[in-house]
Design a protein around this motif. Sequence first.
Motif, PDB file in Angstrom:
ATOM      1  N   PHE A  65      94.088  60.411 -26.306  1.00  0.00           N
ATOM      2  CA  PHE A  65      93.439  61.607 -26.847  1.00  0.00           C
ATOM      3  C   PHE A  65      92.277  62.032 -25.964  1.00  0.00           C
ATOM      4  CE2 PHE A  65      95.493  60.827 -30.900  1.00  0.00           C
ATOM      5  CZ  PHE A  65      95.528  62.077 -31.477  1.00  0.00           C
TER       6      PHE A  65
ATOM      7  N   PHE B 156      84.814  58.227 -30.612  1.00  0.00           N
ATOM      8  CA  PHE B 156      84.928  59.373 -31.519  1.00  0.00           C
ATOM      9  C   PHE B 156      85.411  58.926 -32.893  1.00  0.00           C
ATOM     10  CE2 PHE B 156      87.357  62.730 -33.528  1.00  0.00           C
ATOM     11  CZ  PHE B 156      86.447  63.764 -33.503  1.00  0.00           C
TER      12      PHE B 156
ATOM     13  N   ALA C 148      88.873  64.256 -26.861  1.00  0.00           N
ATOM     14  CA  ALA C 148      88.125  64.990 -27.898  1.00  0.00           C
ATOM     15  C   ALA C 148      86.834  65.501 -27.268  1.00  0.00           C
ATOM     16  CB  ALA C 148      87.885  64.077 -29.095  1.00  0.00           C
ATOM     17  N   ASN C 149      85.756  64.727 -27.371  1.00  0.00           N
ATOM     18  CA  ASN C 149      84.491  65.160 -26.741  1.00  0.00           C
ATOM     19  C   ASN C 149      84.348  64.683 -25.294  1.00  0.00           C
ATOM     20  OD1 ASN C 149      83.535  66.539 -28.999  1.00  0.00           O
ATOM     21  ND2 ASN C 149      82.912  64.604 -29.951  1.00  0.00           N
ATOM     22  N   GLY C 150      85.260  63.863 -24.860  1.00  0.00           N
ATOM     23  CA  GLY C 150      85.284  63.485 -23.443  1.00  0.00           C
ATOM     24  C   GLY C 150      84.553  62.194 -23.115  1.00  0.00           C
ATOM     25  N   CYS C 151      83.991  61.502 -24.123  1.00  0.00           N
ATOM     26  CA  CYS C 151      83.197  60.296 -23.799  1.00  0.00           C
ATOM     27  C   CYS C 151      84.034  59.215 -23.131  1.00  0.00           C
ATOM     28  CB  CYS C 151      82.575  59.720 -25.061  1.00  0.00           C
ATOM     29  SG  CYS C 151      81.408  60.827 -25.781  1.00  0.00           S
ATOM     30  N   ALA C 152      85.226  58.976 -23.653  1.00  0.00           N
ATOM     31  CA  ALA C 152      86.055  57.904 -23.080  1.00  0.00           C
ATOM     32  C   ALA C 152      86.386  58.229 -21.627  1.00  0.00           C
ATOM     33  CB  ALA C 152      87.334  57.739 -23.910  1.00  0.00           C
TER      34      ALA C 152
ATOM     35  N   LYS D 293      92.385  67.805 -27.914  1.00  0.00           N
ATOM     36  CA  LYS D 293      91.938  68.697 -28.988  1.00  0.00           C
ATOM     37  C   LYS D 293      91.077  69.767 -28.318  1.00  0.00           C
ATOM     38  CE  LYS D 293      90.526  65.257 -31.472  1.00  0.00           C
ATOM     39  NZ  LYS D 293      89.846  64.534 -32.561  1.00  0.00           N
TER      40      LYS D 293
ATOM     41  N   VAL E 204      90.101  64.550 -37.126  1.00  0.00           N
ATOM     42  CA  VAL E 204      90.921  63.448 -36.607  1.00  0.00           C
ATOM     43  C   VAL E 204      92.387  63.735 -36.911  1.00  0.00           C
ATOM     44  CG1 VAL E 204      91.476  60.993 -36.832  1.00  0.00           C
ATOM     45  CG2 VAL E 204      89.087  61.720 -36.806  1.00  0.00           C
ATOM     46  N   LEU E 205      93.209  63.613 -35.861  1.00  0.00           N
ATOM     47  CA  LEU E 205      94.652  63.755 -36.033  1.00  0.00           C
ATOM     48  C   LEU E 205      95.260  62.361 -35.983  1.00  0.00           C
ATOM     49  CD1 LEU E 205      97.255  65.497 -36.081  1.00  0.00           C
ATOM     50  CD2 LEU E 205      97.178  65.461 -33.574  1.00  0.00           C
TER      51      LEU E 205
ATOM     52  N   ASP F 169      95.000  58.484 -20.958  1.00  0.00           N
ATOM     53  CA  ASP F 169      94.556  58.097 -22.304  1.00  0.00           C
ATOM     54  C   ASP F 169      95.348  58.878 -23.346  1.00  0.00           C
ATOM     55  OD1 ASP F 169      93.162  56.592 -24.156  1.00  0.00           O
ATOM     56  OD2 ASP F 169      91.257  57.603 -23.898  1.00  0.00           O
TER      57      ASP F 169
HETATM   58  P1  5GP Z   1      86.497  61.294 -26.826  1.00  0.00           P
HETATM   59  O1  5GP Z   1      85.886  60.129 -26.124  1.00  0.00           O
HETATM   60  O2  5GP Z   1      87.152  62.282 -25.879  1.00  0.00           O
HETATM   61  O3  5GP Z   1      85.556  61.966 -27.787  1.00  0.00           O
HETATM   62  O4  5GP Z   1      87.645  60.713 -27.731  1.00  0.00           O
HETATM   63  C1  5GP Z   1      88.750  60.102 -27.132  1.00  0.00           C
HETATM   64  C2  5GP Z   1      89.046  58.759 -27.724  1.00  0.00           C
HETATM   65  O5  5GP Z   1      88.825  58.758 -29.144  1.00  0.00           O
HETATM   66  C3  5GP Z   1      90.490  58.419 -27.498  1.00  0.00           C
HETATM   67  O6  5GP Z   1      90.528  57.269 -26.662  1.00  0.00           O
HETATM   68  C4  5GP Z   1      91.071  58.160 -28.865  1.00  0.00           C
HETATM   69  O7  5GP Z   1      91.364  56.788 -28.989  1.00  0.00           O
HETATM   70  C5  5GP Z   1      90.018  58.556 -29.858  1.00  0.00           C
HETATM   71  N1  5GP Z   1      90.306  59.831 -30.565  1.00  0.00           N
HETATM   72  C6  5GP Z   1      89.627  60.994 -30.435  1.00  0.00           C
HETATM   73  N2  5GP Z   1      90.094  61.925 -31.275  1.00  0.00           N
HETATM   74  C7  5GP Z   1      91.105  61.353 -31.939  1.00  0.00           C
HETATM   75  C8  5GP Z   1      91.995  61.827 -32.960  1.00  0.00           C
HETATM   76  O8  5GP Z   1      91.960  62.980 -33.437  1.00  0.00           O
HETATM   77  N3  5GP Z   1      92.938  60.950 -33.404  1.00  0.00           N
HETATM   78  C9  5GP Z   1      93.038  59.683 -32.902  1.00  0.00           C
HETATM   79  N4  5GP Z   1      94.010  58.914 -33.397  1.00  0.00           N
HETATM   80  N5  5GP Z   1      92.204  59.196 -31.955  1.00  0.00           N
HETATM   81  C10 5GP Z   1      91.254  60.028 -31.472  1.00  0.00           C
END
Ligand code: 5GP
Length: 191
Positions: free
Chosen positions: A126, A99, A128-132, A156, A19-20, A124
Amino acid sequence: MQLLKERILKDGVVKPGNVLKVDSFLNHQMDIDLINEIGKEFRRRFPSEKITKILTIEASGIGIACIAAQYFHVPVVFAKKAQSINIDGEVYHSKVESFTHKRTYDVILSKKFLGPDDHVLIIDDFLANGCALLGLISIVKDAQATIEGAGIVIEKGFQQGGDKIRDLGIHLESLAIISSMTDTSLTFKED
Ligand code: 5GP
């Protein structure tokens, strides 16, 4: 985007679990001058005049999307994290695994605000894994709207989301792509 990368290096803090934290300038306290430059950069990367709507997800995406929208002159609509699983027929819905919070949300969007005539830019903070993003894409598909692209502030790149979205053929633009991060170092993918 050089200004953003410099700011991440100066003020970003790496936390356990990949997490950043960028809460001093992006998603808690917000540096509006920086986010304004981010909005301009999204417009430069998505010059299409077809875009009719910017779609994001609460909470962190909203402020960024609103500032960016001033350069697109279109409304912002955001998917809400539903408190209840009682979903009625007037909303699109999708499931998103968070995430950062390690839980699954039902997200909903009123059918009034997205339909087949819309051309959507998703924004958006961030990736990360793309779920959002996948949850938002599924809502756009349900609405039979057209996805013009997805703009992400920080991707990321060492996680899988970017590949998943690009493999779908979606025009994805991330303003800073982190290729690796540890407690003591953070590197970016070259533009
Ligand atoms: P994903 O759904 O792509 O895994 O993660 C994206 C969502 O998770 C973003 O909407 C964000 O709010 C949150 N997120 C994912 N990784 C990070 C991170 O490293 N730092 C922060 N602050 N939020 C993250």
